[in-house]
Enzyme design. Structure first.
Site, PDB file in Angstrom:
ATOM      1  N   LYS A 149      43.860  60.137  70.125  1.00  0.00           N
ATOM      2  CA  LYS A 149      44.696  60.698  69.056  1.00  0.00           C
ATOM      3  C   LYS A 149      43.915  60.808  67.730  1.00  0.00           C
ATOM      4  O   LYS A 149      44.117  61.749  66.965  1.00  0.00           O
ATOM      5  CB  LYS A 149      45.983  59.883  68.890  1.00  0.00           C
ATOM      6  CG  LYS A 149      46.938  59.998  70.094  1.00  0.00           C
ATOM      7  CD  LYS A 149      47.390  61.438  70.342  1.00  0.00           C
ATOM      8  CE  LYS A 149      48.466  61.542  71.420  1.00  0.00           C
ATOM      9  NZ  LYS A 149      48.919  62.920  71.660  1.00  0.00           N
ATOM     10  N   TYR A 160      44.101  55.628  74.017  1.00  0.00           N
ATOM     11  CA  TYR A 160      45.104  56.507  73.403  1.00  0.00           C
ATOM     12  C   TYR A 160      44.819  56.641  71.903  1.00  0.00           C
ATOM     13  O   TYR A 160      44.835  57.737  71.340  1.00  0.00           O
ATOM     14  CB  TYR A 160      46.507  55.930  73.648  1.00  0.00           C
ATOM     15  CG  TYR A 160      47.665  56.793  73.164  1.00  0.00           C
ATOM     16  CD1 TYR A 160      48.098  57.891  73.915  1.00  0.00           C
ATOM     17  CD2 TYR A 160      48.358  56.499  71.976  1.00  0.00           C
ATOM     18  CE1 TYR A 160      49.179  58.670  73.491  1.00  0.00           C
ATOM     19  CE2 TYR A 160      49.424  57.273  71.555  1.00  0.00           C
ATOM     20  CZ  TYR A 160      49.846  58.360  72.313  1.00  0.00           C
ATOM     21  OH  TYR A 160      50.916  59.128  71.890  1.00  0.00           O
TER      22      TYR A 160
HETATM   23  P1  NAD Z   1      56.972  63.275  77.434  1.00  0.00           P
HETATM   24  O1  NAD Z   1      56.384  62.436  78.503  1.00  0.00           O
HETATM   25  O2  NAD Z   1      58.421  63.602  77.492  1.00  0.00           O
HETATM   26  O3  NAD Z   1      56.164  64.653  77.298  1.00  0.00           O
HETATM   27  C1  NAD Z   1      54.811  64.786  77.655  1.00  0.00           C
HETATM   28  C2  NAD Z   1      54.681  66.101  78.396  1.00  0.00           C
HETATM   29  O4  NAD Z   1      53.296  66.360  78.671  1.00  0.00           O
HETATM   30  C3  NAD Z   1      55.421  66.079  79.748  1.00  0.00           C
HETATM   31  O5  NAD Z   1      56.186  67.251  79.896  1.00  0.00           O
HETATM   32  C4  NAD Z   1      54.279  66.011  80.756  1.00  0.00           C
HETATM   33  O6  NAD Z   1      54.591  66.573  82.005  1.00  0.00           O
HETATM   34  C5  NAD Z   1      53.201  66.802  80.022  1.00  0.00           C
HETATM   35  N1  NAD Z   1      51.860  66.556  80.560  1.00  0.00           N
HETATM   36  C6  NAD Z   1      51.273  65.373  80.849  1.00  0.00           C
HETATM   37  N2  NAD Z   1      50.054  65.565  81.377  1.00  0.00           N
HETATM   38  C7  NAD Z   1      49.859  66.907  81.427  1.00  0.00           C
HETATM   39  C8  NAD Z   1      48.793  67.730  81.897  1.00  0.00           C
HETATM   40  N3  NAD Z   1      47.675  67.209  82.410  1.00  0.00           N
HETATM   41  N4  NAD Z   1      48.933  69.072  81.787  1.00  0.00           N
HETATM   42  C9  NAD Z   1      50.066  69.618  81.280  1.00  0.00           C
HETATM   43  N5  NAD Z   1      51.106  68.892  80.833  1.00  0.00           N
HETATM   44  C10 NAD Z   1      51.000  67.539  80.915  1.00  0.00           C
HETATM   45  O7  NAD Z   1      56.631  62.504  76.085  1.00  0.00           O
HETATM   46  P2  NAD Z   1      56.675  63.002  74.551  1.00  0.00           P
HETATM   47  O8  NAD Z   1      56.905  61.767  73.766  1.00  0.00           O
HETATM   48  O9  NAD Z   1      57.538  64.167  74.366  1.00  0.00           O
HETATM   49  O10 NAD Z   1      55.133  63.411  74.337  1.00  0.00           O
HETATM   50  C11 NAD Z   1      54.728  64.634  73.748  1.00  0.00           C
HETATM   51  C12 NAD Z   1      53.531  64.369  72.853  1.00  0.00           C
HETATM   52  O11 NAD Z   1      53.944  63.522  71.779  1.00  0.00           O
HETATM   53  C13 NAD Z   1      52.372  63.634  73.536  1.00  0.00           C
HETATM   54  O12 NAD Z   1      51.154  64.208  73.111  1.00  0.00           O
HETATM   55  C14 NAD Z   1      52.492  62.221  72.987  1.00  0.00           C
HETATM   56  O13 NAD Z   1      51.254  61.532  73.001  1.00  0.00           O
HETATM   57  C15 NAD Z   1      52.993  62.491  71.598  1.00  0.00           C
HETATM   58  N6  NAD Z   1      53.641  61.381  70.912  1.00  0.00           N
HETATM   59  C16 NAD Z   1      54.733  60.764  71.428  1.00  0.00           C
HETATM   60  C17 NAD Z   1      55.314  59.718  70.726  1.00  0.00           C
HETATM   61  C18 NAD Z   1      56.518  58.976  71.242  1.00  0.00           C
HETATM   62  O14 NAD Z   1      56.862  57.914  70.681  1.00  0.00           O
HETATM   63  N7  NAD Z   1      57.208  59.466  72.251  1.00  0.00           N
HETATM   64  C19 NAD Z   1      54.778  59.308  69.504  1.00  0.00           C
HETATM   65  C20 NAD Z   1      53.671  59.979  69.002  1.00  0.00           C
HETATM   66  C21 NAD Z   1      53.107  61.018  69.706  1.00  0.00           C
END
Ligand code: NAD
Length: 252
Positions: free
Chosen positions: A161, A157
């Protein structure tokens, strides 16, 4: 009341079924944008419903960002349905359970890198080639503070990133003079499905939130604001950079 500063703009969001993507889809729609959501998860239909209930316009197309052809079809579909594409938010991502470095399998590595890095590459490639024909457009990619610093047990990851930060720099400098701005956001801890496993466990919640100077995770809406800003004309000189939204966690 919100300003309709994205009126007549078309926004494409991957990973808009839940979490940060859904909150950002709603925020764009409230400011007048037409929103296309691409996601593997059919729950994206709920995001579309929420937008429609508020009088906004949105569509969902089932899309797996690990497939270049799926991503290309999503972009073509957006342009066919809404007549244009102005702003892209490449946000789909996965976070697998933590593991020691030596226990990571090839499959573990490929799973994360395919969604979190290659998925962003495919989207950027197709978006940029369309934006080039128009001489304008914006892209915001979702990196993470794991794209700036490392957390233990998350090597693939962290690598993916960091890769998103790299793709953002590369495209940012190549396209700014063509009227296309590419940036990324690096959220800290956000309360979404992705972090549910940590945050629903009381002990674990204490540990992970104590790392944040504010003492709590972000709500997804608190991340959406930065995406809107970077997509807006107010950010006309911002390119190639990753903007951290972590309540100061990495400033510590
Ligand atoms: P989340 O799980 O609610 O959202 C992730 C979304 O990506 C989901 O809707 C999922 O169905 C979709 N997804 C996964 N694999 C996929 C694929 N192969 N094709 C299309 N869609 C796909 O979680 P989130 O926290 O909202 O994550 C959104 C982004 O934020 C991600 O890139 C995550 O790495 C990043 N992020 C999250 C956090 C955190 O603490 N939650 C922190 C930093 C970055």
């Amino acid at each position: 009341m919100h300003l309709k500063d994205f009126e007549n703009r078309v926004v494409l969001i991957t990973g808009g079924a839940t979490g940060i993507g859904r909150a950002t889809a709603l925020a764009f729609a409230r400011r007048g944008a037409k929103v296309m959501i691409g996601d593997v998860n059919e729950q994206a239909k709920e995001s579309v419903e929420l937008i429609k209930q508020e009088g906004g316009e949105a569509l969902f197309k089932k899309t797996d960002v690990t497939k270049s052809s799926d991503v290309k079809s999503l972009i073509d579909f957006t342009i066919d349905e809404f007549g244009s594409l102005d702003h892209a938010f490449n946000n789909a991502g996965v976070l697998p359970p933590t593991k020691d470095f030596v226990d990571m399998s090839e499959e573990d590595f490929d799973f994360v890198v395919n969604v979190d890095l290659k998925g962003v590459f495919y989207a950027m490639k197709h978006e940029l080639s369309y934006f080039e024909t128009k001489g304008k457009g914006t892209i915001v990619n979702t990196a993470s503070i794991a794209g700036i610093i490392a957390d233990p047990g998350m090597a693939p990851y962290v690598a993916a990133k960091h890769g998103v930060v790299g793709l953002t720099k590369a495209a940012g400098i190549e396209y700014i003079a063509k009227g296309i701005r590419v940036n990324a956001i690096a959220p800290g801890l956000v309360e979404t499905n992705m972090t549910k496993g940590w945050l629903e466990n009381e002990e674990m919640r204490k540990v992970v939130t104590s790392n944040t100077p504010i003492g709590r995770p972000a709500r997804p809406e608190e991340i959406a604001g930065m995406v809107l800003f970077l997509s807006s004309d107010a950010a006309s000189y911002a390119a190639g950079q990753t903007f951290i939204v972590d309540a100061g966690q990495t400033a510590h």
